[in-house]
Design a protein around this motif. Structure first.
Motif, mmCIF file in Angstrom:
data_model
loop_
_atom_site.group_PDB
_atom_site.id
_atom_site.type_symbol
_atom_site.label_atom_id
_atom_site.label_comp_id
_atom_site.label_asym_id
_atom_site.label_seq_id
_atom_site.Cartn_x
_atom_site.Cartn_y
_atom_site.Cartn_z
ATOM 1 N N GLY A 31 0.849 -1.184 -0.105
ATOM 2 C CA GLY A 31 -0.077 -0.002 -0.020
ATOM 3 C C GLY A 31 0.757 1.370 -0.091
ATOM 4 N N LYS A 32 1.881 1.029 0.048
ATOM 5 C CA LYS A 32 2.929 2.285 -0.020
ATOM 6 C C LYS A 32 3.580 2.545 -1.117
ATOM 7 N N PHE A 33 3.618 3.939 -1.734
ATOM 8 C CA PHE A 33 4.505 4.179 -3.075
ATOM 9 C C PHE A 33 5.880 3.790 -2.784
ATOM 10 N N LYS A 34 6.293 3.202 -3.910
ATOM 11 C CA LYS A 34 7.872 2.876 -4.059
ATOM 12 C C LYS A 34 8.612 3.317 -4.964
ATOM 13 N N GLN A 35 8.002 3.358 -6.282
ATOM 14 C CA GLN A 35 8.804 4.033 -7.401
ATOM 15 C C GLN A 35 7.912 4.265 -8.367
ATOM 16 N N ARG A 36 8.063 5.253 -9.463
ATOM 17 C CA ARG A 36 7.363 5.667 -10.498
ATOM 18 C C ARG A 36 8.511 5.776 -11.638
ATOM 19 N N ILE A 37 8.064 5.116 -12.982
ATOM 20 C CA ILE A 37 9.101 5.132 -14.131
ATOM 21 C C ILE A 37 8.134 5.711 -15.267
ATOM 22 N N GLU A 38 8.878 6.913 -15.889
ATOM 23 C CA GLU A 38 8.199 7.421 -16.989
ATOM 24 C C GLU A 38 9.128 7.325 -18.032
ATOM 25 N N PHE A 39 8.724 6.797 -19.163
ATOM 26 C CA PHE A 39 9.597 6.422 -20.516
ATOM 27 C C PHE A 39 9.262 7.519 -21.459
ATOM 28 N N ARG A 40 10.572 8.136 -21.907
ATOM 29 C CA ARG A 40 10.403 9.244 -23.100
ATOM 30 C C ARG A 40 10.608 8.786 -24.368
ATOM 31 N N ASP A 41 11.316 7.526 -24.329
ATOM 32 C CA ASP A 41 11.775 6.856 -25.521
ATOM 33 C C ASP A 41 11.576 5.576 -25.567
ATOM 34 N N VAL A 42 11.105 4.849 -26.786
ATOM 35 C CA VAL A 42 11.073 3.384 -26.658
ATOM 36 C C VAL A 42 11.107 3.057 -28.185
ATOM 37 N N ARG A 43 11.897 1.965 -28.239
ATOM 38 C CA ARG A 43 11.994 1.543 -29.818
ATOM 39 C C ARG A 43 11.737 0.020 -29.577
ATOM 40 N N PHE A 44 10.881 -0.521 -30.626
ATOM 41 C CA PHE A 44 10.568 -2.008 -30.437
ATOM 42 C C PHE A 44 11.487 -2.578 -31.909
ATOM 43 N N ARG A 45 11.547 -3.842 -31.888
ATOM 44 C CA ARG A 45 12.099 -4.458 -33.186
ATOM 45 C C ARG A 45 13.473 -3.569 -33.873
ATOM 46 N N LEU A 46 14.403 -3.631 -32.919
ATOM 47 C CA LEU A 46 15.747 -3.019 -33.298
ATOM 48 C C LEU A 46 16.318 -3.872 -34.222
ATOM 49 N N ALA A 47 16.819 -3.361 -35.209
ATOM 50 C CA ALA A 47 17.509 -4.066 -36.364
ATOM 51 C C ALA A 47 19.046 -4.499 -35.706
ATOM 52 N N LYS A 48 19.464 -3.849 -34.651
ATOM 53 C CA LYS A 48 20.766 -4.440 -34.189
ATOM 54 C C LYS A 48 20.687 -4.424 -32.453
ATOM 55 N N LEU A 49 20.831 -5.485 -31.872
ATOM 56 C CA LEU A 49 20.805 -5.455 -30.582
ATOM 57 C C LEU A 49 21.710 -6.706 -30.162
ATOM 58 N N ASP A 50 22.803 -6.062 -29.521
ATOM 59 C CA ASP A 50 24.145 -7.077 -29.002
ATOM 60 C C ASP A 50 23.488 -7.750 -28.043
ATOM 61 N N GLU A 51 23.703 -9.283 -28.138
ATOM 62 C CA GLU A 51 23.009 -10.151 -27.072
ATOM 63 C C GLU A 51 23.975 -10.188 -25.952
ATOM 64 N N ASP A 52 25.231 -10.010 -26.035
ATOM 65 C CA ASP A 52 26.305 -10.007 -25.009
ATOM 66 C C ASP A 52 25.971 -9.259 -23.711
ATOM 67 N N ILE A 53 25.304 -7.870 -23.906
ATOM 68 C CA ILE A 53 24.902 -7.108 -23.170
ATOM 69 C C ILE A 53 24.079 -7.555 -21.859
ATOM 70 N N PHE A 54 23.410 -8.801 -22.270
ATOM 71 C CA PHE A 54 22.785 -9.702 -21.139
ATOM 72 C C PHE A 54 23.524 -10.619 -20.275
ATOM 73 N N LEU A 55 24.807 -10.712 -20.866
ATOM 74 C CA LEU A 55 25.765 -11.644 -20.157
ATOM 75 C C LEU A 55 26.936 -11.102 -19.397
ATOM 76 N N ARG A 56 27.086 -10.036 -19.547
ATOM 77 C CA ARG A 56 28.265 -9.077 -19.022
ATOM 78 C C ARG A 56 27.909 -7.955 -18.158
ATOM 79 N N LEU A 57 28.779 -7.208 -17.661
ATOM 80 C CA LEU A 57 28.576 -5.794 -17.113
ATOM 81 C C LEU A 57 28.465 -4.724 -17.972
#
Length: 335
Positions: free
Chosen positions: A309-335
């Protein structure tokens, strides 16, 4: 270190999800008292045709001096958007007695209201979301404000999606900003602070993984995820009548959704997290506002999270892109 642990715990809560606002869309239309403004997106009876959305988008490009409003082909990310499939109208839309609809019927209408299953499958292959985050503190200090960037790579089921969340928060003493990165590679999660690996507390880890599972997009992919949808009583929330749906995940966890009885948008969802067997369950509610069509897919630009019941966080997005032509999958495996 205690202050950082508090930040990480809150940042893990409900950071997925779904989505957001694109630079090519119109300026946001704010609503009063948390109500969703009517007419921003079609209800199940009057879907917007992809060619109409495409024409409006091309018209905006022409006004901005990009390609003179003609079909885009020089940018791979933009060119991919021009092939969005036609909206698929479910048979359930023809039924005129909502009170008799079962859980799957309501779920199918919700999927249609968000763009239809073919559109969702085509558009949401991956995503990049950028915006701001506002986090409540445990004491009387002002909320912490920072930046957030999310990368998502869709997999065969929602629980295998790869996620990388980058958060930049001000330093505790007003010094250098803290760079926090949280990742999930489809099997295991990891985290880093200022490019140094850190070990998550059991509570933070449980909360983070739960936020990825209990997402509004999980309802839109219930069939491929092998989850079960059941209709449950709804509530009247902030003056809006809702239809209740309960999603039972394959591991037995449950997410309750509150669906607008007029627009069939997901307005709220609820779930519980028990970090350890000795802990009391934490009850979370995530609310969604300011919906817009992005590449023919309806997405909320703002989401708010509440814990017990207590507020924790708010996220507001100003830019979104779907179906990117290039996305480096390594970013999900490393820092």
């Amino acid at each position: 270190m205690p202050g950082f642990q508090r930040w990480t715990l809150v940042c893990f809560c409900a950071l997925w999800s779904y989505f957001f606002v694109v630079a090519l869309t119109p300026p946001p239309v704010r609503s009063a008292a948390g109500r969703l403004p009517a007419g921003q997106t079609p209800n199940p009876g009057t879907p917007a045709r992809p060619d109409e959305e495409k024409a409006r988008e091309n018209s905006k490009l022409g006004e901005n001096g990009k390609n003179g409003g003609k079909k885009r082909s020089d940018n791979p990310d933009e060119a991919a958007r021009d092939k969005t499939p036609k909206v698929e109208k479910p048979k359930a839309v023809k039924l005129n007695k909502p009170e008799t609809w079962d859980g799957e019927t309501v779920a199918e209408i919700v999927i249609y209201a968000y763009g239809s299953r073919p559109v969702i499958d085509y558009v949401f292959t991956n995503a990049r979301l950028e915006g701001s985050i506002r986090i409540a503190t445990d004491d009387n200090r002002p909320p912490i404000e920072g930046k957030i960037v999310e990368h998502i790579l869709r997999r065969e089921t929602s629980d295998r999606n790869c996620v990388r969340i980058e958060v930049e928060l001000p330093g505790p003493q007003g010094d250098e900003p803290q760079q926090l990165v949280f990742g999930f590679n489809g099997y295991t999660n990891w985290a880093a602070q200022n490019r140094q690996s850190i070990t998550l507390t059991p509570e933070a880890q449980a909360t983070f993984l739960a936020s990825l599972k209990h997402d509004y997009f999980a309802l839109l992919r219930y069939k491929e995820d092998g989850t079960t949808v059941t209709r449950v009583p709804g509530e009247r929330i902030m003056g809006i009548d809702t239809i209740g749906l309960e999603l039972t995940h394959r591991d037995g966890a449950r997410t309750k959704y509150f669906i607008s009885s007029q627009t069939y948008r997901i307005l709220h969802l609820e779930y519980e997290v028990q970090p350890t067997p000795d802990d009391k369950p934490l009850r979370f509610r995530e609310s969604f506002y300011d919906f817009r069509p992005v590449q023919n897919l309806l997405v909320p630009m703002r989401k708010e999270l509440y814990e017990n019941g207590k507020f924790k966080q708010r996220i507001e997005f100003r830019d979104v892109r779907f179906r990117l032509a290039k996305l480096d999958e390594d970013i999900f495996l490393r820092l």
